[in-house]
Design an enzyme around this catalytic site. Structure first.
Site, PDB file in Angstrom:
ATOM      1  N   SER A 586      44.737 156.864  91.735  1.00  0.00           N
ATOM      2  CA  SER A 586      44.910 155.527  92.284  1.00  0.00           C
ATOM      3  C   SER A 586      45.420 155.607  93.727  1.00  0.00           C
ATOM      4  O   SER A 586      44.771 156.215  94.572  1.00  0.00           O
ATOM      5  CB  SER A 586      45.865 154.757  91.375  1.00  0.00           C
ATOM      6  OG  SER A 586      45.843 153.426  91.703  1.00  0.00           O
ATOM      7  N   ASP A 674      37.363 150.436  84.918  1.00  0.00           N
ATOM      8  CA  ASP A 674      38.544 150.222  85.766  1.00  0.00           C
ATOM      9  C   ASP A 674      38.400 148.923  86.566  1.00  0.00           C
ATOM     10  O   ASP A 674      37.481 148.787  87.371  1.00  0.00           O
ATOM     11  CB  ASP A 674      38.700 151.427  86.717  1.00  0.00           C
ATOM     12  CG  ASP A 674      39.998 151.395  87.500  1.00  0.00           C
ATOM     13  OD1 ASP A 674      40.664 150.353  87.490  1.00  0.00           O
ATOM     14  OD2 ASP A 674      40.338 152.424  88.114  1.00  0.00           O
ATOM     15  N   HIS A 706      41.746 152.090  84.255  1.00  0.00           N
ATOM     16  CA  HIS A 706      42.349 152.735  85.427  1.00  0.00           C
ATOM     17  C   HIS A 706      43.146 153.998  85.079  1.00  0.00           C
ATOM     18  O   HIS A 706      43.167 154.966  85.847  1.00  0.00           O
ATOM     19  CB  HIS A 706      43.249 151.704  86.115  1.00  0.00           C
ATOM     20  CG  HIS A 706      43.752 152.125  87.449  1.00  0.00           C
ATOM     21  ND1 HIS A 706      42.924 152.560  88.451  1.00  0.00           N
ATOM     22  CD2 HIS A 706      45.009 152.180  87.965  1.00  0.00           C
ATOM     23  CE1 HIS A 706      43.650 152.860  89.518  1.00  0.00           C
ATOM     24  NE2 HIS A 706      44.905 152.644  89.247  1.00  0.00           N
TER      25      HIS A 706
HETATM   26  C1  LIG Z   1      44.325 148.140  94.057  1.00  0.00           C
HETATM   27  S1  LIG Z   1      44.841 149.564  93.320  1.00  0.00           S
HETATM   28  C2  LIG Z   1      46.474 149.802  93.642  1.00  0.00           C
HETATM   29  C3  LIG Z   1      46.917 151.130  93.263  1.00  0.00           C
HETATM   30  C4  LIG Z   1      47.503 151.088  91.919  1.00  0.00           C
HETATM   31  N1  LIG Z   1      48.549 150.162  91.935  1.00  0.00           N
HETATM   32  C5  LIG Z   1      48.769 149.342  90.952  1.00  0.00           C
HETATM   33  O1  LIG Z   1      48.087 149.181  89.998  1.00  0.00           O
HETATM   34  C6  LIG Z   1      48.082 152.430  91.538  1.00  0.00           C
HETATM   35  O2  LIG Z   1      48.309 153.267  92.358  1.00  0.00           O
HETATM   36  N2  LIG Z   1      48.399 152.576  90.262  1.00  0.00           N
HETATM   37  C7  LIG Z   1      49.176 153.681  89.777  1.00  0.00           C
HETATM   38  C8  LIG Z   1      50.404 153.180  89.102  1.00  0.00           C
HETATM   39  C9  LIG Z   1      48.410 154.568  88.826  1.00  0.00           C
HETATM   40  O3  LIG Z   1      47.442 154.118  88.234  1.00  0.00           O
HETATM   41  O4  LIG Z   1      48.836 155.717  88.672  1.00  0.00           O
END
Ligand SMILES: CSCC[C@H](NC=O)C(=O)N[C@@H](C)C(=O)O
Length: 731
Positions: A586, A674, A706
Site C-alpha cells: 500500500s 482491492d 487490499h
Molecule cells: C488510497 S490507499 C492509502 C494507503 C493505505 N491507507 C489506508 O488504507 C495503506 O497504506 N494501508 C495500509 C494500512 C496497508 O494496507 O498496509
C-alpha cells in the site's frame, strides 16, 4: 561472502508452516463471579483465537475457557477448564449480562441457500432459533467491527443489532411472473409467513454505493431490535435519512439506543482505516422515535462505551478529513448533565513521562474500571503498544506496561477490574495474561498471571533503534522530530557472515509497526535475513506533529527517512550492503517503489503489495479519494473537481515519476478486489517496467482485497516473496 540463508523452497515452506501455527487472540469475556462451596470466588474466562489452517486454506476460529480463582485484588489460582473447540458459522455471539443466556447470529447453508438465524441459548438448550432471512425485515446482519454489534438490553429481554436495510426484490420489466422465478425455499417461507414478497421493476441495475474496502455490499445499515419473548424483530425508526448508524448499545434503563451515525451525503467514502469521517453520537428514543444528536457533528467520533454505573459515555474523537489516522481525543458525555468534556486532548509532541497521545479507532469492548472512574486504552506509544490508564476526572494518563518487557500489550477486556490481555513481541507469539487493576491512586505494579503461555523463538533477536534525521532533512514546519525502526535479526550469526537486509516501510502512511509478533518477518528472520521495519516521520504513536509533518511531503520525507535508517544500520558493518531488498504494501509499496526509483543502485530486489503508484490516476478509482489529495498536500472537500495543477503535483509525488531510473527486479502482488488501491495501480507499474525491460513478476489474487490476507494468498505471497529475495539477492 559466506551466506547462511535458507534457500530451499521445501525448507522455507516447512518453516512457514511451523510458525503459522501460532494462534492470535481475538476476544475474551469474563463471566460472572461464582462462589464455590468452600467460599472461594472464581470467574470463567472465555477466549476466542484465530489460526491459519494451511490444509483448509482458511482461518479457523476456536475458543478455550479458563478458570480464575481470585480475591477481587489478585489471582489466587488459574488454569484452562477444557480443550479448544472450533467455532463455525457464528457471525456474532454475546452472553447476557447475568451470564444466564447467550445470543448467536449464525449463518447456515440450507439446501444451497445462505440463511441467517438468531439463536438464544439458555443453560444447555437452544431455546430460540429465529430465521432472520425468512422474516425479511432487513437484509444481511452486519458482522464487521465498523458498524456491527449484538447487544443485550439491560433487562435481558431484547437484543440490538445492525443489518442492511431491506430492499424490494427487483424485477425486469420483461420478466413474466412464473412459479420458477422464485425459489422453492422462498415460496415455502412466503407461504409460512402468509405473505407474498413485494417486488419493484426497473431497479435491477441501480447502483448502490457501499462503504468501500472490506465493507462492500454494506450500504444502508439499520438498527434492529429483537423482542425475545415474542420473537418479533423491528427496525428502529427515527434515525435521520442522511445517517448510517452503527456501534449501537442500549441507553441507561433501556429507554432507547445510543449509536454512532456517519453522514453519507453527498456520497460515501471508504471507512476502513479511516476514522476521520464526519460522524456523531446519537440517541434514538424507543417510545417516541425521537433522535437526538449528542456530540457536535463537526468531528469524527467512534467507539462509545457506557460506564458500569450507566452515567457516562466515553468515546474517541478526531478531525474530519486530513490524515486518515491521527492522535485522538478521549471525550466523555455525561448522561444526566448532558455535558461533554475532553478527558485527554491531542498530544503534539511526546511528553516528558513518555505519553505520546491516544492512537486508536476502537476501545476494547469493555474498558471501564469497576468504579466507573478510569478507562483503559491499549495503543501505540512509539514502537511499543502499551496499556494506558486514564483517570476520567483529572485526565491523568499512566502507563501500566511501560516498565514491563517491551512488546505489544493489547487489552481484550476488563470486567470488575480483572484485565485480560494479549502480549506478544517479535520473538514471542501471543500469550494470554490476566491481572487486577491497581486501586485508584495506588502506584502498585500489575501482577500479570499467564493463562496461556507461548513459545519464545530463541533464534530471533530484536531491538528498537532511534534516528534523528540530518539537519538538511529536518522538517522546517515541524522541526526536531525523530523516528524509530524495529530491527530483527537471527541470533547466531557465523563468524565472517554479513546478513542480507530486507527493509520494510509500513503502509498508511499514518500507521505504525509495533513490536508485535509478525509472522512473515519472523519466518524471514529464521531463514537468515535481517529485517528493518521503519516508522518514518508521519507514523502514529509519536505525537500529532509527526503525523502532520508528512502530508505534502510524501515521496520525499518518508523515503529519505527510510533511506537514512538503512544507511545508518549498514554503517554498523553487520549487514551486506550488496544484499539489500525492500518490501512494502500500500503506502509502504509507494515508499518501496520510490526507493528503487530514487536510489537505483541500492536495492537488489523489491516487493510491492497493492502499491500506490500514481496518485493522479488513483484519485478517480479508490474508495478514499480524499487520501490522495491530503497526502499530496491539499485540503479535501466532497465538491473538489479535477484541477490540472493538483493532478500535476500528485503525479510528481508518485513513484511512477521515477520509473525510468528503476533497475531493481520487482515482484508485484495484487488483490483483484482491492477497493483501496485498485490493482490497476500495480498494472500501471508493471507495464512501465516491462517497457523498460526491468525484470517484473505479477501475482494476481482473485477474491482478495487490499490486505491479501486470505490464507492461500498470504502463504503463496510469502513463498514467492521469500524466493524472489533469495533469487535476486543471489543467495
Ligand atoms: C488510497 S490507499 C492509502 C494507503 C493505505 N491507507 C489506508 O488504507 C495503506 O497504506 N494501508 C495500509 C494500512 C496497508 O494496507 O498496509
Amino acid at each position: 561472502m559466506e551466506s547462511q540463508v535458507m534457500t530451499n523452497p521445501e525448507d522455507i515452506s516447512k518453516l512457514y508452516r511451523e510458525l503459522s501455527l501460532f494462534p492470535s487472540l481475538t476476544r475474551a469475556d469474563v463471566g460472572p463471579v461464582i462462589t464455590s462451596q468452600y467460599g472461594g470466588k472464581y470467574s470463567n474466562i472465555y477466549t476466542e483465537w484465530s489460526q491459519r489452517d494451511l490444509e483448509r486454506s482458511e482461518n479457523v476460529k476456536f475458543c478455550r475457557q479458563y478458570i480464575v480463582f481470585h480475591d477481587d485484588k489478585s489471582v489466587v489460582y488459574s488454569g484452562p477448564s477444557g480443550n479448544c473447540t472450533e467455532i463455525k458459522g457464528e457471525l456474532l455471539s454475546k452472553d447476557s449480562p447475568s451470564g444466564d443466556m447467550k445470543a448467536v447470529v449464525r449463518e447456515s447453508n440450507i439446501k444451497g441457500e445462505d440463511k441467517q438465524f438468531l439463536e438464544i441459548w439458555s443453560k444447555n438448550i437452544k431455546v430460540k432459533s429465529i430465521n432472520l432471512t425468512a422474516l425479511k425485515k432487513h437484509g444481511k446482519v452486519y458482522e464487521d467491527d465498523q458498524f456491527g454489534c449484538l447487544v443485550w438490553s439491560h433487562s435481558e429481554t431484547h437484543l440490538l443489532y445492525v443489518a442492511e436495510r431491506k430492499r424490494l426484490k427487483a424485477q425486469s420489466f420483461f420478466q413474466s411472473v412464473s412459479p420458477e422465478s422464485c425459489s422453492l425455499a422462498d415460496e415455502e417461507e412466503g407461504v409460512k409467513m402468509g405473505k407474498e414478497e413485494e417486488t419493484t421493476k426497473g431497479e435491477q441495475f441501480v447502483f448502490y454505493e457501499d462503504w468501500g474496502e472490506t465493507l462492500v455490499s454494506k450500504s444502508s445499515p439499520v438498527l434492529c431490535v429483537l423482542d425475545i419473548e415474542g420473537s418479533n424483530v423491528s427496525v428502529l425508526e427515527g434515525v435521520p435519512d442522511n445517517i448510517s448508524p452503527g456501534q449501537a448499545f442500549w441507553a441507561p434503563s433501556d429507554t432507547g439506543v445510543v449509536f454512532v451515525g456517519w453522514w453519507h451525503e453527498p456520497f460515501r467514502l471508504g471507512l476502513k482505516y479511516s476514522p476521520n469521517r464526519r460522524s456523531s453520537l446519537f440517541y434514538v428514543d424507543l417510545t417516541g422515535g425521537q433522535c437526538e444528536q449528542l456530540s457536535s457533528g463537526s468531528s469524527a467520533v467512534c467507539s462509545p462505551k457506557l460506564s458500569p454505573d450507566q452515567c457516562r459515555i466515553i468515546y474517541l474523537e478526531c478531525a474530519v478529513y486530513g490524515p486518515h489516522q491521527q492522535c485522538s481525543r478521549l471525550c466523555m458525555y455525561d448522561w444526566y448533565t448532558k455535558r461533554t468534556s475532553v478527558v485527554v486532548d491531542v498530544v503534539k509532541r511526546p511528553r516528558e513521562d513518555g505519553f505520546a497521545g491516544i492512537y486508536s479507532s476502537s476501545l476494547s469492548p469493555l474498558c471501564w474500571s469497576a468504579d466507573s472512574q478510569r478507562i483503559l486504552v491499549s495503543c501505540p506509544q512509539g514502537s511499543r503498544k502499551d496499556l494506558l490508564l486514564v483517570e476520567t476526572t483529572t485526565g491523568s494518563v499512566t502507563s501500566l506496561t511501560s516498565k514491563s518487557p517491551g512488546g505489544s500489550w493489547s487489552l481484550l477486556t476488563i470486567e470488575r477490574d480483572l484485565m485480560v490481555v494479549s502480549w506478544s513481541s517479535p520473538n514471542c507469539p501471543p500469550s494470554l495474561r490476566v491481572g487486577f487493576l491497581p486501586l485508584c491512586g495506588s502506584s502498585e505494579e500489575v501482577d500479570w498471571v499467564m493463562l496461556e503461555e507461548s513459545q519464545t523463538q530463541p533464534d530471533i533477536d530484536w531491538q528498537i533503534l532511534n534516528f534523528t534525521p540530518p539537519p538538511e532533512q529536518d522538517n522546517s514546519q515541524y522541526p526536531g522530530l525523530d523516528f524509530d525502526a524495529l530491527l530483527l535479526k537471527p541470533k547466531d550469526v557465523k563468524e565472517g557472515v554479513k546478513l542480507p537486509l530486507i527493509v520494510t516501510p509500513h503502509g498508511g502512511p499514518h500507521s505504525v509497526i509495533v513490536a508485535d509478533w509478525l509472522l512473515s518477518s519472523s519466518v524471514l528472520c529464521r531463514m537468515g535475513f535481517a529485517i528493518l521495519l521503519v516508522n518514518y516521520r508521519g507514523s502514529i504513536g509519536y505525537g500529532q506533529d509527526s503525523i502532520l509533518s508528512l502530508p505534502g511531503n510524501v515521496g520525499t520525507q518518508d523515503v529519505k527517512d527510510v533511506q537514512f535508517a538503512v544507511e545508518s544500520v549498514l554503517r554498523g558493518g553487520a549487514f551486506d550492503e550488496q544484499k539489500v531488498a525492500v518490501a512494502g504494501g500500500s503506502h509502504g509499496g509507494f515508499v518501496a517503489c520510490h526507493l528503487i526509483g530514487q536510489y537505483p543502485e541500492f536495492y537488489k530486489a523489491c516487493v510491492a503489495r497493492n502499491p500506490v503508484i500514481n496518485l493522479a490516476s488513483m484519485i478517480g478509482s479508490t474508495d478514499i479519494p480524499d487520501w490522495c489529495m491530503v497526502e499530496a498536500g491539499y485540503n479535501y472537500s466532497t465538491d473538489c473537481l479535477p484541477d490540472p495543477a493538483v493532478w500535476e503535483q500528485m503525479l510528481n509525488m508518485s513513484p511512477i515519476k521515477h520509473v525510468r531510473q528503476v533497475k531493481t527486479p520487482v515482484l508485484l502482488t495484487l488483490g483483484e478486489d482491492d477497493k483501496r488501491v485498485p490493482p490497476k495501480q500495480g498494472i500501471e507499474y508493471y507495464r512501465a517496467l516491462k517497457a523498460l525491460q526491468v525484470p517484473v513478476r505479477l501475482l494476481w489474487y482473485p477474491g482478495n482485497n487490499h490486505s491479501l490476507s486470505k490464507v492461500d494468498a498470504e502463504s503463496d505471497g510469502f513463498m514467492n516473496i521469500a524466493l524472489w529475495m533469495t533469487q535476486h539477492l543471489s543467495l
